[in-house]
Motif scaffolding. Structure first.
Motif, PDB file in Angstrom:
ATOM      1  N   UNK A 199     -33.442  42.050  24.394  1.00 47.71           N
ATOM      2  CA  UNK A 199     -32.162  41.827  23.718  1.00 47.71           C
ATOM      3  C   UNK A 199     -31.125  41.372  24.747  1.00 47.71           C
ATOM      4  N   UNK A 200     -30.004  40.820  24.282  1.00 52.95           N
ATOM      5  CA  UNK A 200     -28.996  40.308  25.222  1.00 52.95           C
ATOM      6  C   UNK A 200     -28.073  41.370  25.821  1.00 52.95           C
ATOM      7  N   UNK A 201     -28.517  42.618  25.868  1.00 50.43           N
ATOM      8  CA  UNK A 201     -27.690  43.634  26.522  1.00 50.43           C
ATOM      9  C   UNK A 201     -27.538  43.253  27.994  1.00 50.43           C
ATOM     10  N   UNK A 202     -26.301  43.195  28.502  1.00 44.95           N
ATOM     11  CA  UNK A 202     -26.099  42.735  29.886  1.00 44.95           C
ATOM     12  C   UNK A 202     -26.598  43.707  30.952  1.00 44.95           C
ATOM     13  N   UNK A 203     -26.709  44.987  30.631  1.00 45.85           N
ATOM     14  CA  UNK A 203     -27.138  45.972  31.626  1.00 45.85           C
ATOM     15  C   UNK A 203     -28.639  46.261  31.580  1.00 45.85           C
ATOM     16  N   UNK A 204     -29.212  46.290  30.387  1.00 43.58           N
ATOM     17  CA  UNK A 204     -30.604  46.729  30.264  1.00 43.58           C
ATOM     18  C   UNK A 204     -31.540  45.669  29.680  1.00 43.58           C
ATOM     19  N   UNK A 205     -30.989  44.561  29.236  1.00 39.33           N
ATOM     20  CA  UNK A 205     -31.801  43.506  28.634  1.00 39.33           C
ATOM     21  C   UNK A 205     -31.684  42.213  29.413  1.00 39.33           C
ATOM     22  N   UNK A 206     -31.763  41.092  28.697  1.00 39.51           N
ATOM     23  CA  UNK A 206     -31.696  39.786  29.354  1.00 39.51           C
ATOM     24  C   UNK A 206     -30.300  39.173  29.260  1.00 39.51           C
ATOM     25  N   UNK A 207     -29.309  39.992  28.989  1.00 41.26           N
ATOM     26  CA  UNK A 207     -27.941  39.485  28.854  1.00 41.26           C
ATOM     27  C   UNK A 207     -27.420  38.766  30.081  1.00 41.26           C
ATOM     28  N   UNK A 261     -32.530  30.864  22.991  1.00 40.34           N
ATOM     29  CA  UNK A 261     -31.359  30.844  22.090  1.00 40.34           C
ATOM     30  C   UNK A 261     -31.476  31.955  21.050  1.00 40.34           C
ATOM     31  N   UNK A 262     -32.678  32.148  20.503  1.00 40.25           N
ATOM     32  CA  UNK A 262     -32.871  33.215  19.522  1.00 40.25           C
ATOM     33  C   UNK A 262     -32.654  34.591  20.149  1.00 40.25           C
ATOM     34  N   UNK A 263     -33.273  34.819  21.302  1.00 34.64           N
ATOM     35  CA  UNK A 263     -33.119  36.123  21.958  1.00 34.64           C
ATOM     36  C   UNK A 263     -31.647  36.417  22.259  1.00 34.64           C
ATOM     37  N   UNK A 264     -30.911  35.406  22.691  1.00 34.34           N
ATOM     38  CA  UNK A 264     -29.493  35.603  23.016  1.00 34.34           C
ATOM     39  C   UNK A 264     -28.649  35.831  21.755  1.00 34.34           C
ATOM     40  N   UNK A 265     -29.177  35.464  20.584  1.00 34.79           N
ATOM     41  CA  UNK A 265     -28.431  35.648  19.329  1.00 34.79           C
ATOM     42  C   UNK A 265     -28.623  37.040  18.728  1.00 34.79           C
ATOM     43  N   UNK A 299     -29.124  45.725  22.428  1.00 35.28           N
ATOM     44  CA  UNK A 299     -29.505  47.135  22.335  1.00 35.28           C
ATOM     45  C   UNK A 299     -29.566  47.693  23.756  1.00 35.28           C
ATOM     46  N   UNK A 300     -28.773  48.719  23.999  1.00 33.96           N
ATOM     47  CA  UNK A 300     -28.797  49.375  25.310  1.00 33.96           C
ATOM     48  C   UNK A 300     -30.016  50.286  25.355  1.00 33.96           C
TER      49      UNK A 300
END
Length: 178
Positions: free
Chosen positions: A104-112, A160-164, A168-169
């Motif tokens: 998910x695009x979570x900036x701390x725990x995902x691919x954000x 693009x889909x994953x970033x949309x 989820x932390x």
């Protein structure tokens, strides 16, 4: 002068709308590729029901749940066997234990914090973030055989889909290597 400004505003509005439509179609195509590829089979935690494991849609593509605990797996680490957790988000093998990552695009725990280039390089090199440690089984071989042959456009659509997605932390543990 007013006509020129009005024309520029109209051109910008048309361009912005076309760009939005293109991004929307990228996201839809990425969703289709993720679905066909079965990414959520391992990257989405499950809850156990009388009918078996069911994807936890509140944790869609968030990887191995940080709330899980591993059973005693050490006896399997020195055999040629693979042992998957009940929700398929962790696997034990001769290399150690690997965990499905948070996509998910979570900036701390995902691919954000990932760029599109980092995502594509990860697929092409089978290395974490495009230049880190090699991806572990089962993802390394899956990337090599099934995802690496995709075109850059396919991978851009997936990204693009994953970033949309809803971020989820969920801090997935680092692998446990033998």
């Amino acid at each position: 002068m007013k006509k020129t400004i009005a024309s520029l505003i109209l051109a910008f509005a048309i361009f912005a709308n076309c760009s939005q439509d293109q991004n929307s179609s990228r996201i839809e195509r990425g969703k289709k590729l993720i679905t066909i590829g079965g990414c959520s089979d391992c990257h989405t935690p499950k809850t156990m029901t009388p009918q078996g494991p069911v994807p936890d849609m509140n944790m869609f593509l968030a990887g191995y749940s940080e709330k899980n605990t591993l059973p005693d797996y050490k006896a399997f680490g020195k055999t040629p066997w693979l042992l998957f957790s009940g929700d398929l988000t962790a696997v034990v093998g001769p290399w150690g234990v690997s965990f499905a990552k948070n996509l998910t695009p979570d900036p701390e725990t995902g691919i954000g914090g990932w760029t599109e280039d980092m995502f594509i390089k990860t697929v092409r090199t089978q290395k974490r973030m495009g230049n880190g440690r090699p991806l572990l089984p089962p993802m390394g071989p899956i990337m090599m055989g099934n995802v690496n042959p995709m075109s850059d456009e396919d991978l851009k659509d997936i990204y693009a889909y994953l970033k949309s997605l809803k971020a989820v932390k969920n801090r997935v543990p680092e692998p446990i290597l033998n």
